[in-house]
Design a protein around this motif. Structure first.
Motif, short mmCIF file in Angstrom:
data_model
loop_
_atom_site.label_atom_id
_atom_site.label_comp_id
_atom_site.label_asym_id
_atom_site.label_seq_id
_atom_site.Cartn_x
_atom_site.Cartn_y
_atom_site.Cartn_z
N TYR A 435 46.19 29.30 37.04
CA TYR A 435 45.16 29.63 38.03
C TYR A 435 45.68 30.70 38.99
CZ TYR A 435 41.33 28.84 41.31
OH TYR A 435 40.23 28.99 42.11
N ALA A 436 46.94 30.53 39.39
CA ALA A 436 47.54 31.50 40.31
C ALA A 436 47.65 32.87 39.62
CB ALA A 436 48.92 31.02 40.75
N GLN A 437 48.01 32.83 38.34
CA GLN A 437 48.15 34.08 37.58
C GLN A 437 46.79 34.78 37.47
OE1 GLN A 437 51.11 35.36 36.31
NE2 GLN A 437 49.77 37.14 36.00
N ARG A 438 45.75 33.98 37.20
CA ARG A 438 44.40 34.55 37.06
C ARG A 438 43.95 35.15 38.38
NH1 ARG A 438 42.78 30.48 34.06
NH2 ARG A 438 41.87 29.37 35.82
N ALA A 439 44.26 34.43 39.46
CA ALA A 439 43.87 34.93 40.79
C ALA A 439 44.57 36.25 41.06
CB ALA A 439 44.22 33.90 41.85
N ALA A 440 45.85 36.33 40.67
CA ALA A 440 46.60 37.58 40.89
C ALA A 440 46.02 38.70 40.04
CB ALA A 440 48.07 37.36 40.55
N ASP A 441 45.65 38.36 38.79
CA ASP A 441 45.12 39.38 37.87
C ASP A 441 43.78 39.94 38.34
OD1 ASP A 441 47.30 38.98 36.32
OD2 ASP A 441 46.29 37.78 34.78
N THR A 442 42.97 39.06 38.99
CA THR A 442 41.63 39.49 39.36
C THR A 442 41.53 39.93 40.82
OG1 THR A 442 41.07 37.19 39.80
CG2 THR A 442 40.46 38.05 37.63
N ALA A 443 42.67 39.89 41.52
CA ALA A 443 42.65 40.27 42.95
C ALA A 443 42.32 41.76 43.07
CB ALA A 443 44.02 39.99 43.56
N PRO A 444 41.60 42.10 44.16
CA PRO A 444 41.31 43.53 44.35
C PRO A 444 42.63 44.30 44.35
CG PRO A 444 40.29 42.19 46.09
CD PRO A 444 41.14 41.28 45.27
N GLY A 445 42.68 45.37 43.61
CA GLY A 445 43.92 46.16 43.59
C GLY A 445 44.81 45.82 42.44
N ALA A 446 44.48 44.70 41.69
CA ALA A 446 45.32 44.37 40.53
C ALA A 446 45.17 45.47 39.49
CB ALA A 446 44.90 43.03 39.94
N VAL A 447 46.27 45.86 38.90
CA VAL A 447 46.23 46.96 37.92
C VAL A 447 45.79 46.43 36.58
CG1 VAL A 447 47.60 48.77 36.83
CG2 VAL A 447 48.13 48.04 39.16
N ALA A 448 44.84 47.07 35.94
CA ALA A 448 44.31 46.58 34.66
C ALA A 448 45.35 46.78 33.57
CB ALA A 448 43.05 47.32 34.28
#
Ligand SMILES: Cc1cc2nc3c(=O)[nH]c(=O)nc-3n(C[C@H](O)[C@H](O)[C@H](O)COP(=O)(O)OP(=O)(O)OC[C@H]3O[C@@H](n4cnc5c(N)ncnc54)[C@H](O)[C@@H]3O)c2cc1C
Length: 448
Positions: A435-448
């Protein structure tokens, strides 16, 4: 995070507890009216007792830590085990090397080989070799045909029925290795078994109390019908009344066959893994008696003509004074789900068991019986076959946010409360990290 946990056995309870402690919003759904699953209890002479006999080994460190954490450490007792074999009309004690030396049904040379087998397996930590070969083939090749036919074969047959010759050596290795490891003073030391005075219901009840007090929505008598998903992500569960409960993650702590029926579409490979592992179901009659049947706690009955696999005389472990003077005997069987015994009534089973009990103690009579109970435990023992690592399903399923935690995934150890609790805790940690990883991945500014 909102998490739905399905299954209120000790795995589901442990997962819920650790998630609750980390501040997540947890709902725990259990189909039966009580929590604890296979660790269910009932009352005998004013004290709770397990429907299926339970004890711990000193190597069961996860559950022992949890029992301490729940403030119940002072209720644990460690007691010398009294194990025996009933064969050819005689009860043989089977605890110390001297007992083995006196086990006359086996020729002396095979007794030596059996003893050496125990010592060898005790020392071996490299279990990978045992994954690739069945217990039957390994013992016949490395110990002796006679040791298999007289000792392990009948026990494997009793536990696994027709699948007895498919069980991997790794299963037997884990049983023997961990059992020896639990003898702190080495192989010559007597084995001690642990019990929570007042029954293992004490920790189940305390966990339930803490879950409810901590805000977990505990719903017993609630059989989850379906797990919902959208675009490959788990979204919640459907309850018996059709109500949909949304969740960010779903942990299914139920047997694979039940999981498969409620799960959203998975992948052919994962479906294959869910189907690959067979189970034995447990059938246990508990009787309370006026007199002891024997002096043994755990009696193996390696004899296919007998209608049970083992007799567990609980009051040769925890004395009858704790149960209103009753002597308590479990008459135990592990059977294929379609075995004819499951179709018999309690009286019909007793008609089979009673004469067999008299062969063990000729003085035994039905007049000794105070009360009888019959318990059926579905999905009680997964069948661990060769190359199991490649067959078992992962905790992370192909659906994002959907996790499976059941006894087929415990490996290489054999199933037990300790490993179910450990698995529940590990899966809870996986849920949090993903869940934490997903939140980090989808956070504004996360690099695709
Ligand atoms: C005869 C016997 C003897 C044993 N002896 C020992 C021992 O001496 N020592 C030891 O440590 N362990 C022992 N065990 C093993 C121990 O009991 C198990 O390892 C442990 O209880 C398994 O817990 P679990 O949560 O993984 O599974 P379970 O206890 O099977 O829990 C699964 C739960 O899911 C629920 N469920 C199913 N479908 C649904 C649904 N649709 N919705 C909601 N809930 C659902 C079930 O009702 C059940 O409560 C023994 C087991 C047996 C059968």
């Amino acid at each position: 995070m909102k998490v739905a946990v399905i299954g209120g056995g000790v795995a589901g309870m442990a997962a819920s507890y650790r998630l609750m402690q980390q501040g997540h919003d947890v709902a725990l759904y259990e189909a039966s009216p009580y929590l604890g699953g296979l660790v269910r209890t009932f009352e005998v002479g004013g004290t709770r007792l397990e429907a299926f006999y339970h004890h711990l080994f000193s190597t069961d460190t996860t559950i022992l830590r949890l029992i301490d954490e729940l403030g119940l450490g002072d209720r644990m007792r460690w007691i010398d085990s009294k194990v025996g074999w009933f064969t050819r009309g005689t009860i043989y004690p089977f605890v110390t090397p001297l007992d083995l030396a006196r086990f006359s049904p086996l020729p002396l040379v095979d007794r030596v080989k059996l003893g050496l087998m125990g010592l060898q397996l005790r020392k071996r930590d490299d279990w990978e070799e045992f994954e690739r070969i069945t217990a039957k083939d390994w013992i016949e090749k490395n110990v002796s045909k006679n040791v298999f036919e007289q000792v392990w074969g009948p026990l494997l047959h009793g536990k696994y029925g027709d699948a007895y010759d498919q069980v991997a050596m790794v299963w037997l290795w884990s049983k023997i290795h961990l059992r020896f490891a639990s003898r702190k003073g080495g192989p010559l030391q007597k084995e001690q078994l642990g019990y929570l005075m007042g029954s293992f219901a004490l920790y189940v009840d305390e966990l339930e109390r803490r879950l409810r007090a901590g805000g977990v929505d505990v719903r017993t008598g609630t059989s989850v019908q379906q797990i919902t998903a959208e675009r490959g992500r788990a979204t919640g569960v459907v309850l018996p009344d059709g109500a949909k409960q949304r969740a960010d993650a779903v942990v299914a702590a139920v047997p694979s066959a039940i999981f498969k029926k409620m799960a959203p579409p998975l992948t052919p490979d994962y479906d294959r893994r869910l189907d690959a592992v067979g189970w034995q179901f447990a059938l246990c009659m508990v009787v309370t008696m006026k007199h002891p049947l024997s002096h043994i706690y755990w009696m193996n009955i390696p004899d296919q003509s007998m209608p049970f696999l083992a007799l567990v005389e609980h009051t040769n472990f925890i004395g009858p004074e704790h149960y209103g003077g009753n002597h308590i005997l479990y008459i135990s069987n592990y059977l294929a789900p379609d075995h004819e015994y499951f179709g018999l009534s309690e009286d019909q089973l007793w008609a089979l068991f009673e004469p067999a009990l008299r062969t063990i103690n000729p003085a035994f009579s039905s007049d000794w019986i105070n009360e009888r109970w019959l318990f059926k435990g579905p999905y009680a023992q997964p069948i661990i076959t060769t190359n199991y690592r490649d067959k078992r399903p992962d905790h992370r399923t192909p659906v994002d946010g959907l996790y499976l935690a059941n006894m087929t995934q415990i490996y290489p150890e054999d199933r037990g409360q300790n490993y179910s609790i450990k698995m529940g805790e590990e899966v809870a940690q996986m849920v949090v990290e993903d869940y934490a990883q997903r939140a980090a991945d989808t956070a504004p500014g996360a690099v695709a």
